[in-house]
Write an enzyme that holds these catalytic residues in place. Sequence first.
Site, PDB file in Angstrom:
ATOM      1  N   HIS A  34     -27.896  56.462 -59.069  1.00  0.00           N
ATOM      2  CA  HIS A  34     -26.767  57.020 -58.364  1.00  0.00           C
ATOM      3  C   HIS A  34     -25.933  57.866 -59.374  1.00  0.00           C
ATOM      4  CE1 HIS A  34     -29.020  52.969 -60.080  1.00  0.00           C
ATOM      5  NE2 HIS A  34     -28.459  52.252 -58.839  1.00  0.00           N
ATOM      6  N   HIS A  56     -27.839  53.302 -70.378  1.00  0.00           N
ATOM      7  CA  HIS A  56     -27.335  54.011 -68.470  1.00  0.00           C
ATOM      8  C   HIS A  56     -26.421  52.872 -68.404  1.00  0.00           C
ATOM      9  CE1 HIS A  56     -31.546  55.960 -67.781  1.00  0.00           C
ATOM     10  NE2 HIS A  56     -31.666  54.804 -69.281  1.00  0.00           N
ATOM     11  N   CYS A  95     -28.085  59.715 -64.332  1.00  0.00           N
ATOM     12  CA  CYS A  95     -29.531  58.953 -63.097  1.00  0.00           C
ATOM     13  C   CYS A  95     -29.311  60.276 -61.502  1.00  0.00           C
ATOM     14  CB  CYS A  95     -29.273  57.726 -63.725  1.00  0.00           C
ATOM     15  SG  CYS A  95     -28.522  56.743 -62.811  1.00  0.00           S
ATOM     16  N   GLU A  96     -30.813  60.207 -61.993  1.00  0.00           N
ATOM     17  CA  GLU A  96     -30.725  60.412 -60.401  1.00  0.00           C
ATOM     18  C   GLU A  96     -30.179  59.632 -59.261  1.00  0.00           C
ATOM     19  OE1 GLU A  96     -34.559  62.483 -59.628  1.00  0.00           O
ATOM     20  OE2 GLU A  96     -35.550  61.176 -59.732  1.00  0.00           O
TER      21      GLU A  96
HETATM   22 ZN   LIG Z   1     -29.261  54.751 -62.219  1.00  0.00          ZN
END
Ligand SMILES: [Zn+2]
Length: 209
Positions: free
Chosen positions: A101, A167, A98-99
């Site tokens: 975190h 995620h 994910c961009e």
């Molecule tokens: Zn994230």
Amino acid sequence: MNIFRKNKSIIMAYKKSEQYDEDVTSGLIENYGNALRLLGEDPNREGLQKTPERLAKAMQFLTQGYQLDPHEILNSAKFHEDISEMIIVKDIELYSMCEHHMLPFYGKAHVAYIPNGYITGLSKIARVVDVYSRRLQVQERLTHQILNSIKETLNPLGVAVVIEASHLCMMMRGVEKQNSVTTTSAFFGEFEKNETRSEFVKLISAKLH
Ligand SMILES: [Zn+2]
């Protein structure tokens, strides 16, 4: 006479090698060393000595998708074929980051299209999922990028993409929801019709084994 001993190239017939940009690697090593220090670690202790280097290489591997062109990959195995039945590649393993975190999200992608004169190699569909996954992503954009690349290169009658993913940024931090799975989908053409879309959903949900 032992040809294997005489001809080294036979023994070395297959060799997988990884290449890293030297400037990028040394810059990252320095930065990851500093990051470890800022987090209260000692980057010189035994277990961490090579960590910045390993991380620098791992991150370049995990973001290699920026250097690859999915349209080129699909075009490299584009064949004329007069079929107009739904082609589904399901349960494609997916690993991305994910961009927000830079933590992983992982799961499965299911991709289908209905050809309009052209098909592509089945492995190319999985490759395209990899190429877009190996960039910093949000799951919603990843879903649409996969759809668009197939739509633009094959000009099919329809494309459908469904991604189910977990995620780590939700599981390890923040709301700490370990069992939530995020599903995103994108549909184009024939798949915008209820009937076609339901057939696709039925087929990806079916357990054939
Ligand atoms: Zn994230």
